[in-house]
Design a protein around this motif. Structure first.
Motif, PDB file in Angstrom:
ATOM      1  N   THR A  67       0.819  -1.236  -0.018  1.00 34.54           N
ATOM      2  CA  THR A  67      -0.014   0.018   0.032  1.00 34.54           C
ATOM      3  C   THR A  67       0.910   1.299   0.154  1.00 34.54           C
ATOM      4  OG1 THR A  67      -0.306  -0.164   2.298  1.00 34.54           O
ATOM      5  CG2 THR A  67      -2.236  -0.960   0.969  1.00 34.54           C
ATOM      6  N   PHE A  68       1.924   1.029   0.479  1.00 42.17           N
ATOM      7  CA  PHE A  68       3.059   2.382   0.539  1.00 42.17           C
ATOM      8  C   PHE A  68       3.134   2.464  -0.922  1.00 42.17           C
ATOM      9  CE2 PHE A  68       7.145   4.163   0.073  1.00 42.17           C
ATOM     10  CZ  PHE A  68       7.078   5.195   1.008  1.00 42.17           C
ATOM     11  N   ALA A  69       3.476   1.335  -1.741  1.00 37.49           N
ATOM     12  CA  ALA A  69       3.641   1.803  -3.012  1.00 37.49           C
ATOM     13  C   ALA A  69       2.789   2.461  -3.957  1.00 37.49           C
ATOM     14  CB  ALA A  69       4.161   0.383  -3.906  1.00 37.49           C
ATOM     15  N   ILE A  70       1.618   1.845  -3.641  1.00 40.88           N
ATOM     16  CA  ILE A  70       0.186   2.422  -4.349  1.00 40.88           C
ATOM     17  C   ILE A  70       0.188   3.858  -4.026  1.00 40.88           C
ATOM     18  CG2 ILE A  70      -2.268   2.222  -4.424  1.00 40.88           C
ATOM     19  CD1 ILE A  70      -1.937  -0.825  -4.012  1.00 40.88           C
ATOM     20  N   GLY A  71       0.236   4.067  -2.746  1.00 40.11           N
ATOM     21  CA  GLY A  71       0.149   5.599  -2.504  1.00 40.11           C
ATOM     22  C   GLY A  71       1.091   6.523  -2.744  1.00 40.11           C
TER      23      GLY A  71
ATOM     24  N   MET B 286       0.253   3.344   3.887  1.00 39.48           N
ATOM     25  CA  MET B 286       0.959   2.125   4.553  1.00 39.48           C
ATOM     26  C   MET B 286       0.310   1.968   5.781  1.00 39.48           C
ATOM     27  SD  MET B 286       5.000   1.684   5.539  1.00 39.48           S
ATOM     28  CE  MET B 286       4.942   2.562   7.056  1.00 39.48           C
ATOM     29  N   LEU B 287      -0.041   2.929   6.594  1.00 35.49           N
ATOM     30  CA  LEU B 287      -0.474   2.435   7.908  1.00 35.49           C
ATOM     31  C   LEU B 287      -2.049   1.926   7.852  1.00 35.49           C
ATOM     32  CD1 LEU B 287       0.423   5.738  10.367  1.00 35.49           C
ATOM     33  CD2 LEU B 287       1.211   3.176  10.426  1.00 35.49           C
ATOM     34  N   ALA B 288      -2.694   2.581   6.576  1.00 33.26           N
ATOM     35  CA  ALA B 288      -4.168   1.920   6.507  1.00 33.26           C
ATOM     36  C   ALA B 288      -4.017   0.509   5.993  1.00 33.26           C
ATOM     37  CB  ALA B 288      -4.699   2.831   5.330  1.00 33.26           C
TER      38      ALA B 288
END
Lengths: 329, 314, 467
Positions: free
Chosen positions: B78-82, B220-222
């Motif tokens: 999700t870090f990468a997507i964000g 990433m936290l999400a």
């Protein structure tokens, strides 16, 4: 010799097409139904673009006002025995009243705060409609009496078309009047507008009331046409479809939003076989439009046409002048 | 009839706190994004959803993978997507090249959420998935405290092992985040940009890079909250929406951009929901209105104290 | 500003309360009466306008007599078009819709392999109804007036079925509903409407009978706040009361994830329930069952767990409810032991995709098309009346057993039978199964009810024991 003004030709053509659609679609009542629903969304998208694009009030409660129109009329019919028309008139007023309250409550809220507050309002309304089974019928929905005494779709078609044209006309008049100017000045710079003597409170609230009433009216008519309303119409996904229609059409153009809504409604229907992939594509289109075509996809076309006409007029004017000068000499 | 006694109240409180820690972790990501970018991400729920699915599929594919590693990997996804999304769609915002940035940000993140949710649905379908319990509790009995693999029982209060695990993970992650933000170069950079972009640039911090980092860390936290919870709830593509709405409520309550506010707000919302649902006399209405309790607090805070508990005056 | 907003809030609250109060008393306020007078005038005008439009329509012949476009002569078509519907996107139950679509496609394949209908291949047009009643209207209209189908089969949600049946009735197109339980559907006694799913009343009756056989005294019913959960929970409560069994209903929003507060409330009741009945569908039911298991509510030695029927997807069930061993669940439709040749042929194909014994709605979807095809064949025509006649005379073996419709136009429902027996297949099997080993497949689960099908000679395998 007078040149043909393409703007009027196109507008006229579109009108003739819209008016003769029941004839063209006479063997296809289903597509007539799609057209009615498309006009309904066009009213919602264009009135939302008046609120968001012109007045800069990013509300997510537009479907909620629509639902107030629909449920208001349905409930009055159920408990007070009002006829659909009475119900629609009263519930349109009710939507305006709720719009007034929301508008006043939202005065100090901007941007994300306003968006969040209106989401909350819309969600609480949905939860209430779902939970108060005894009154609203809950998730089963509420049955509404038909508005017109007919089984044919044609009268409904013209009614919804008239409603769309009337609301577009009204909103254009509004946008062109002092109201529209003030809406825009508030959107661009609230403090500057206030400093110049625009009564911000009044106009902000007015924007809410007017658009809420338009949404409520459309909701009432649509609900009496379909004959049933369920709280599912209030899910966030529905609101996002209206927003996407307005954005893709052109958020700062009423007609752009309306045309966007009609085109999207028809294409969603045509692409039904694709299932969820069409919504994936739709989401992607929304993001790309926002990023690379801030004015939407429909509005720039209209604008180009208008500019082209204007340029032609200027050139012709010059030629005329040159001619006169020439003749004079 | 429900008998309202101390143990019932304690139980509601415990339930509320447990879920509250997880709400807090998710809200922390949202508030971190807001503090640096001044943007509320309306795709937060979808990052949570994708984090959960990422963890599930990682554990499915690589048997023997440690759950904690899966959570970290899901967070990286999700870090990468964000970060990619920020780079493509929010960069003009950080460069201040957009007219009316607030509205642009709302719409474009909203579009992302819509896109991600339907993409997931189209790709993996609607069937619910759930990861196996990350850690089994050791069975023991110590006076009133009793444990089985799935449940820790404190007297009459049962605590689910999966939630307990998720809450512990949430607390640890929050502590790590606090450390990162207050004691590292990265954190100083983020805080500097969130306070004054120009000044930060002057002292050699690249605000554009910080924006990308902040958005990526927020998502990433999400994603990690999702990954921590995927053994607790049946996971479907629509799982994110209710969780996201809770995060919005929490950051408004805690004050937009305030990290302690998000933590406290999460706990408050968790407890209020549990008490509201547990104590309202008509059980059916109590439950049907569950999401409304948070919303009500939210509306009141917005109207009466828009900067929330810990928010900065703007 | 603060004061203004508070005032507005108070005003809104007062207004809403007034509105609610008025609604309760059902009196008509003055303002409404006045508006009525005004609008009555407008209405007169509108009515005239409608009359004029109708007149114009008649002259121009805009609307043909009926919108139904299917030909009645089979020689006019090169394939037999049949429409089908089901939910393929939210808020509908997507899982159910997908399974039904899959099963219907298998039915098309089997029918065409056997030579089609009236010597022509069958073609199926399947539309997504999203679980939305208004989509039901639109989709049925499209199938009938656009795609020219001769009949419609399928559908999962009752709310959708209720609107679809009105359209089908308007255009006189026969429908065989596969998985819509609402009593009102066949209760409408429309010529066109047939159903092979059980009705809500039949299912509630079975639930109550099983719970009575368990010897329960107090039952907690956990239901979703929907067109399925609300009527089902009320019907069950009523039937339990007739049998002298107390019950309490807890309703929750569809799709609820966190059930802990409601579980706390159930556990704080002054008596421990003997049975907890789950009338919640989809992933929410798994969430409830697992959380209830973790909290020690059910299944336990004191409390029997009746999980929702979706528990039959054993792989999904064990993944989502790992602590749900000893849960009982209702199964509508066949158990493998009762399978016939048709069932086995369908099952073989179905297993290639899903690797499990088909669920009731899969079997029903498959059979609904077989029944429609059989009726058209016997009718020898695409005329709706001929097809309806043939449907009423149905007597064929489908995957769920022998199909027939005892009551209809020729044989009206007698007064001592409920009116929903019209065009209703009376024999859908309702069984209760119980898992007794963790990870067990539904095929291995014990049949505990009704008595004649019991595999382990008992209504319940006691918690924690091995039979």
């Amino acid at each position: 010799m007078k040149r043909v003004d393409w703007r009027w030709v196109l507008t006229g053509g579109a009108l003739v097409l819209a008016l003769s659609a029941p004839l063209l679609l006479s063997g296809y009542p289903y597509w007539l139904h799609v057209a009615i629903v498309a006009y309904f969304y066009a009213i919602l998208a264009s009135s939302w673009s008046l609120l968001a694009g012109y007045a800069g009030q990013f509300s997510f409660a537009h479907m909620a006002f629509m639902a107030i129109g629909a449920y208001g009329s349905g409930l009055m019919g159920k408990y007070w025995g009002t006829t659909p028309l009475t119900g629609i008139v009263l519930s349109t007023l009710l939507a305006g009243l709720v719009g007034l309250v929301i508008g006043v409550l939202c005065l100090r809220l901007k941007g994300a705060y306003l968006a969040l507050f209106t989401i909350a309002f819309s969600e609480v309304l949905r939860l209430t409609l779902n939970a108060e089974l005894d009154i609203t019928g809950g998730p089963n929905g509420l049955d509404l009496a038909p508005l017109l005494n007919t089984t044919s779709r044609v009268p409904y078609y013209y009614l919804m078309l008239a409603l769309l044209l009337a609301s577009l006309g009204f909103m254009y008049w509004l946008a062109g009047s002092r109201f529209g100017l003030f809406f825009r000045s508030i959107r661009e710079d609230e403090e500057a507008a206030a400093a110049m003597g625009v009564h911000i409170v009044r106009y902000k609230v007015a924007a809410f009331v007017i658009t809420a009433m338009i949404a409520g009216l459309a909701g009432g008519v649509e609900a009496h046409y379909i004959g049933l309303i369920t709280p599912n119409i209030l899910i966030l996904g529905q609101m996002s479809i209206v927003i996407a229609m307005a954005v893709i059409g052109g958020i700062e153009s009423l007609i752009g939003a309306a045309i966007g809504a009609i085109l999207i409604q028809f294409s969603l229907e045509l692409l039904r076989e694709l299932g969820n992939w069409r919504l994936v594509a739709f989401g992607l289109l929304l993001m790309l439009t926002l990023r690379f075509a801030r004015n939407g996809l429909i509005y720039p076309l209209i604008e180009r046409l208008v500019l082209y006409q204007a340029r032609r007029a200027v050139i012709e004017g010059r030629e005329q002048k040159a001619k006169q000068v020439g003749e004079g000499a | 009839m429900v008998e309202i006694n101390l143990s019932f109240l304690l139980r509601l409180l415990a339930d509320g706190l447990l879920i509250g820690f997880i709400y807090a972790l998710m809200a922390m990501g949202l508030t971190l994004i807001f503090s640096v970018l001044r943007v509320v991400s309306f795709a937060h729920g979808e990052h949570y959803m994708i984090g959960g699915f990422a963890a599930y599929y990682l554990l499915e594919t690589f048997t023997g993978l440690h759950p904690l590693v899966a959570i970290l990997l899901a967070g990286s996804v999700t870090f990468a997507i964000g970060a990619v999304f920020e780079r493509i769609f929010l960069r003009p915002l950080a460069e201040e090249k957009v007219e009316r940035p607030g509205e642009y940000a709302i719409l474009v993140t909203f579009g992302l959420g819509f896109f991600l949710q339907y993409l997931t649905l189209a790709l993996i379908g609607p069937h619910p998935k759930k990861a196996a319990r990350y850690f089994d509790l050791p069975a023991f009995e110590l006076g009133p405290i009793k444990a089985t693999a799935a449940t820790l029982k404190l007297g009459t209060i049962p605590l689910s092992a999966t939630r307990l695990t998720a809450a512990v993970i949430a607390v640890v992650l929050m502590l790590i985040m606090l450390y990162l933000i207050h004691h590292t170069w990265l954190g100083r950079g983020l805080r500097a940009v969130s306070q004054d972009k120009q000044a930060a640039a002057v002292v050699g911090i690249n605000p554009l890079r910080m924006s990308t980092l902040a958005f990526g860390m927020g998502t990433m936290l999400a994603g990690m909250s999702g990954a921590a919870l995927v053994p607790a709830f049946a996971w479907v593509p629509a799982v994110g929406a209710p969780a996201a709405v809770k995060s919005y409520v929490i950051i408004v309550l805690g004050g937009m951009g305030s990290i302690p506010g998000a933590m406290l707000g999460g706990l408050i919302i968790g407890v209020v929901e549990a008490l509201g649902t547990g104590l309202l006399p008509d059980p059916n209405r109590a439950f049907a209105y569950r999401d409304a309790y948070g919303m009500l607090i939210f509306a009141l805070v917005l109207l009466l104290r828009p900067r929330g508990l810990f928010g900065r005056q703007e | 500003m603060h004061r203004k907003q508070l005032l507005a809030l108070v005003a809104m609250a007062v207004f809403l309360m007034l509105l609610a109060a008025c609604a309760q008393q059902a009196g008509t306020p003055q303002v409404v009466r006045e508006t009525v007078v005004v609008t009555q005038e407008i209405e007169k005008v509108v009515t005239q306008v409608v009359e004029v439009t109708k007149e114009v329509e008649r002259v121009v012949e805009v609307t043909p007599v009926a919108g139904r476009c299917a030909p009645t002569d089979p020689d006019e078509v090169d394939k037999i078009l049949i429409g089908a519907t089901g939910p393929l996107s939210a808020p509908g139950s997507v899982v159910g819709g997908l399974v039904m679509q899959w099963s219907l496609n298998i039915a098309v394949k089997h029918i065409n392999e056997a030579g089609g209908v009236l010597g022509k291949p069958v073609d199926l047009i399947f539309y997504d109804t999203e679980g939305l009643p208004e989509r039901g209207t639109a989709v049925a209209e499209r199938l009938i007036t656009q795609d020219c189908v001769v009949g419609i089969v399928g559908e999962y949600h009752s709310a959708v079925g209720l609107t679809m049946m009105e359209v089908a009735h308007k255009y006189r197109v026969p429908v065989v509903f596969a998985e819509t339980w609402n009593d009102k559907i066949t209760g409408s006694q429309y010529d066109e409407i047939f159903r092979i799913a059980p009705t809500s009343s039949m299912v509630a009756e079975a639930d109550a009978n099983y719970i009575q056989d368990l010897g329960a005294e107090f039952v907690v019913i956990v239901a979703e706040n929907s067109d399925y959960g609300v009527p089902a929970s009320e019907a069950t409560k009523e039937r339990l009361a007739q049998r002298g069994i107390d019950s309490e209903i807890f309703l929750a929003e569809i799709g609820t994830q966190d059930w802990s507060p409601i579980i706390a409330r159930i556990q704080a009741l002054d008596r421990t329930p003997d049975v907890v009945l789950t009338l919640v569908t989809g992933e929410a039911s798994y969430n409830f069952e697992q959380q209830a298991a973790e909290a020690g509510l059910m299944p336990t030695e004191e409390t029997v767990c009746i999980a929702n029927q979706v528990a039959i997807n054993s792989e999904e069930f064990w993944q989502n409810v790992p602590d749900g061993n000893y849960c009982v669940f209702r199964k509508v439709g066949l158990v493998p032991a009762l399978a016939n040749d048709v069932t086995r042929k369908f099952e073989a194909e179905y297993r290639q995709q899903f690797n499990r014994f088909p669920e009731s709605y899969a079997l029903e979807a498959y059979d609904s098309l077989l029944i429609m095809a059989d009726a058209i064949n016997r009718a020898g025509s695409l005329d709706p009346d001929a097809i309806i006649d043939a449907l009423e005379e149905t007597d064929m073996i489908g995957a769920q057993g022998r199909y027939y419709f005892p009551y209809g136009r020729k044989n009206p429902v007698p007064p001592d039978e409920p009116e929903w027996m019209w065009h209703q297949w009376p024999d859908p099997a309702v069984l209760f199964l119980q898992y007794f080993e963790k990870g067990q497949s539904a095929d291995e689960a014990a049949v505990v009810w009704p008595e004649k099908y019991q595999t382990h000679g008992t209504f319940l395998i006691p918690y924690g024991t091995t039979p």
